[in-house]
Write a protein that holds these residues in place. Structure first.
Motif, mmCIF file in Angstrom:
data_model
loop_
_atom_site.group_PDB
_atom_site.id
_atom_site.type_symbol
_atom_site.label_atom_id
_atom_site.label_comp_id
_atom_site.label_asym_id
_atom_site.label_seq_id
_atom_site.Cartn_x
_atom_site.Cartn_y
_atom_site.Cartn_z
ATOM 1 N N LEU A 115 54.035 23.964 43.527
ATOM 2 C CA LEU A 115 54.477 24.863 42.484
ATOM 3 C C LEU A 115 55.398 25.899 43.108
ATOM 4 C CD1 LEU A 115 54.009 25.976 39.558
ATOM 5 C CD2 LEU A 115 52.086 27.238 40.507
ATOM 6 N N GLY A 116 56.546 26.083 42.513
ATOM 7 C CA GLY A 116 57.481 27.085 43.004
ATOM 8 C C GLY A 116 57.912 27.991 41.871
ATOM 9 N N LEU A 117 57.297 29.161 41.781
ATOM 10 C CA LEU A 117 57.674 30.164 40.795
ATOM 11 C C LEU A 117 58.256 31.351 41.530
ATOM 12 C CD1 LEU A 117 54.451 30.236 38.576
ATOM 13 C CD2 LEU A 117 56.624 29.176 38.000
ATOM 14 N N THR A 118 59.003 32.170 40.828
ATOM 15 C CA THR A 118 59.466 33.403 41.444
ATOM 16 C C THR A 118 58.238 34.235 41.798
ATOM 17 O OG1 THR A 118 61.445 33.354 40.080
ATOM 18 C CG2 THR A 118 60.889 35.462 41.115
ATOM 19 N N GLY A 119 58.070 34.537 43.061
ATOM 20 C CA GLY A 119 56.921 35.325 43.502
ATOM 21 C C GLY A 119 55.698 34.513 43.887
ATOM 22 N N TYR A 120 55.773 33.176 43.809
ATOM 23 C CA TYR A 120 54.610 32.374 44.201
ATOM 24 C C TYR A 120 55.055 30.966 44.575
ATOM 25 C CZ TYR A 120 49.730 30.720 44.097
ATOM 26 O OH TYR A 120 48.493 30.220 44.424
ATOM 27 N N SER A 121 54.794 30.601 45.815
ATOM 28 C CA SER A 121 55.018 29.239 46.299
ATOM 29 C C SER A 121 53.669 28.683 46.707
ATOM 30 C CB SER A 121 55.962 29.241 47.502
ATOM 31 O OG SER A 121 57.235 29.713 47.125
ATOM 32 N N LEU A 122 53.336 27.508 46.188
ATOM 33 C CA LEU A 122 52.030 26.904 46.431
ATOM 34 C C LEU A 122 52.204 25.406 46.613
ATOM 35 C CD1 LEU A 122 48.869 27.048 46.369
ATOM 36 C CD2 LEU A 122 49.056 26.631 43.907
ATOM 37 N N GLY A 123 51.628 24.860 47.676
ATOM 38 C CA GLY A 123 51.644 23.419 47.875
ATOM 39 C C GLY A 123 52.289 23.016 49.184
ATOM 40 N N TRP A 124 52.821 21.796 49.200
ATOM 41 C CA TRP A 124 53.427 21.231 50.407
ATOM 42 C C TRP A 124 54.930 21.477 50.396
ATOM 43 C CZ3 TRP A 124 50.401 19.939 54.229
ATOM 44 C CH2 TRP A 124 49.082 19.588 53.953
ATOM 45 N N PHE A 125 55.414 22.060 51.482
ATOM 46 C CA PHE A 125 56.829 22.393 51.616
ATOM 47 C C PHE A 125 57.332 21.945 52.985
ATOM 48 C CE2 PHE A 125 55.554 25.148 48.252
ATOM 49 C CZ PHE A 125 56.688 25.514 47.555
ATOM 50 N N THR A 126 58.641 21.765 53.064
ATOM 51 C CA THR A 126 59.309 21.627 54.351
ATOM 52 C C THR A 126 59.930 22.986 54.643
ATOM 53 O OG1 THR A 126 59.795 19.307 53.929
ATOM 54 C CG2 THR A 126 61.089 20.395 55.641
ATOM 55 N N LEU A 127 59.691 23.499 55.849
ATOM 56 C CA LEU A 127 60.239 24.796 56.235
ATOM 57 C C LEU A 127 61.687 24.637 56.681
ATOM 58 C CD1 LEU A 127 57.198 26.158 58.286
ATOM 59 C CD2 LEU A 127 57.665 26.394 55.847
ATOM 60 N N LYS A 128 62.402 25.760 56.780
ATOM 61 C CA LYS A 128 63.798 25.704 57.211
ATOM 62 C C LYS A 128 63.954 25.115 58.602
ATOM 63 C CE LYS A 128 66.010 29.050 54.264
ATOM 64 N NZ LYS A 128 66.739 30.295 54.146
ATOM 65 N N ASN A 129 62.921 25.234 59.442
ATOM 66 C CA ASN A 129 62.994 24.659 60.789
ATOM 67 C C ASN A 129 62.624 23.176 60.806
ATOM 68 O OD1 ASN A 129 60.201 24.611 60.577
ATOM 69 N ND2 ASN A 129 59.850 26.148 62.168
ATOM 70 N N GLY A 130 62.332 22.602 59.623
ATOM 71 C CA GLY A 130 62.027 21.176 59.523
ATOM 72 C C GLY A 130 60.551 20.830 59.581
ATOM 73 N N ASP A 131 59.692 21.798 59.901
ATOM 74 C CA ASP A 131 58.255 21.542 59.965
ATOM 75 C C ASP A 131 57.664 21.398 58.571
ATOM 76 O OD1 ASP A 131 58.438 21.798 62.682
ATOM 77 O OD2 ASP A 131 57.515 23.787 62.778
ATOM 78 N N LYS A 132 56.562 20.668 58.486
ATOM 79 C CA LYS A 132 55.817 20.519 57.242
ATOM 80 C C LYS A 132 54.796 21.653 57.174
ATOM 81 C CE LYS A 132 52.947 17.161 54.821
ATOM 82 N NZ LYS A 132 52.305 15.851 54.884
ATOM 83 N N ALA A 133 54.564 22.202 55.966
ATOM 84 C CA ALA A 133 53.623 23.314 55.839
ATOM 85 C C ALA A 133 52.877 23.249 54.514
ATOM 86 C CB ALA A 133 54.353 24.643 55.946
ATOM 87 N N LEU A 134 51.609 23.660 54.567
ATOM 88 C CA LEU A 134 50.826 23.912 53.366
ATOM 89 C C LEU A 134 50.974 25.403 53.094
ATOM 90 C CD1 LEU A 134 48.903 23.030 51.149
ATOM 91 C CD2 LEU A 134 47.010 23.400 52.743
ATOM 92 N N VAL A 135 51.486 25.738 51.917
ATOM 93 C CA VAL A 135 51.939 27.096 51.632
ATOM 94 C C VAL A 135 51.186 27.691 50.448
ATOM 95 C CG1 VAL A 135 53.965 28.419 50.843
ATOM 96 C CG2 VAL A 135 54.249 26.587 52.524
ATOM 97 N N SER A 136 50.814 28.961 50.585
ATOM 98 C CA SER A 136 50.363 29.796 49.477
ATOM 99 C C SER A 136 50.928 31.185 49.752
ATOM 100 C CB SER A 136 48.839 29.838 49.378
ATOM 101 O OG SER A 136 48.451 30.676 48.303
ATOM 102 N N VAL A 137 52.177 31.379 49.314
ATOM 103 C CA VAL A 137 52.912 32.597 49.646
ATOM 104 C C VAL A 137 53.229 33.375 48.378
ATOM 105 C CG1 VAL A 137 55.064 33.512 50.614
ATOM 106 C CG2 VAL A 137 53.894 31.630 51.751
ATOM 107 N N THR A 138 52.795 34.642 48.351
ATOM 108 C CA THR A 138 53.075 35.523 47.223
ATOM 109 C C THR A 138 53.995 36.675 47.606
ATOM 110 O OG1 THR A 138 51.106 36.847 47.682
ATOM 111 C CG2 THR A 138 50.849 35.012 46.150
ATOM 112 N N THR A 139 54.177 36.879 48.892
ATOM 113 C CA THR A 139 55.041 37.943 49.381
ATOM 114 C C THR A 139 55.683 37.491 50.686
ATOM 115 O OG1 THR A 139 55.135 40.242 50.126
ATOM 116 C CG2 THR A 139 53.094 39.067 50.559
ATOM 117 N N ASN A 140 56.841 38.017 51.004
ATOM 118 C CA ASN A 140 57.524 37.639 52.243
ATOM 119 C C ASN A 140 57.107 38.500 53.429
ATOM 120 O OD1 ASN A 140 59.081 35.568 51.135
ATOM 121 N ND2 ASN A 140 60.642 36.998 50.446
ATOM 122 N N GLU A 141 56.492 39.644 53.176
ATOM 123 C CA GLU A 141 56.263 40.625 54.237
ATOM 124 C C GLU A 141 55.056 40.338 55.116
ATOM 125 O OE1 GLU A 141 56.895 41.756 50.964
ATOM 126 O OE2 GLU A 141 59.008 41.905 51.499
#
Length: 173
Positions: A115-141
């Motif tokens: 799920l990718g909403l403004t202010g919330y990323s949840l699930g499986w993502f590829t990072l900018k460095n190419g790594d795979k990640a399980l993500v639950s991000v609500t803030t960048n800080e």
């Protein structure tokens, strides 16, 4: 020991509420529009399932945490994508709290399942460095980055970065 993860921001909460209202409006449109019975009930079933899924995700996001047992087993409790790790599968030595604005190589760039909403990323993502990640991000800080021995990284927003690092330091003793 529990590490509390950050809840939804007001922006993410507004997006969830907007989605839910949109689904209710779509249901009203279905009722107004004359459809064959089978099409109406099929559409209604899909809308109800999606509504339930988004409602559950919104509710569970406030309950998110990482639990570490005495034996070292780790339970990542995030909506829809919870994971269980045996002792030694999580690399606490390399764990750190980062700011995604200062370390953009760890920013989720491509969602593969989630799920990718403004202010919330949840699930499986590829990072900018190419790594795979399980993500639950609500803030960048304040994002906890934890490598695993399963070939992917955990990227989790935390409420209190300093308390989180203190708890991680206690795990390494």
């Amino acid at each position: 020991m529990n590490i509390e993860l950050a809840g939804l921001s007001s922006n993410a909460m507004a997006n969830f509420i907007g989605l839910l209202i949109g689904l209710v409006l779509l249901t009203i449109l279905l009722k107004v529009k004359k459809l064959p019975s089978a099409a109406f009930y099929s559409s209604l079933g899909i809308i109800i399932a999606v509504f339930a899924l988004f409602s559950l995700t919104m509710y569970q996001s406030s309950q998110s945490r990482v639990s570490v047992s005495q034996s070292g087993a780790v339970e990542v409790n995030i909506p829809l994508y919870g994971q269980h790790f045996e002792a030694g599968e999580v690399d606490w030595q390399q764990a750190k709290v980062i700011n995604l604005l200062e370390e953009p190589q760890y920013t989720p760039s491509r969602r593969t399942n989630g799920l990718g909403l403004t202010g919330y990323s949840l699930g499986w993502f590829t990072l900018k460095n190419g790594d795979k990640a399980l993500v639950s991000v609500t803030t960048n800080e304040a994002v906890l980055l934890v490598p695993t021995k399963r070939g992917y990284t955990l990227l989790l927003s935390v409420e209190n970065p300093q308390a989180t690092m203190n708890k991680i330091a206690a795990l390494q003793e």
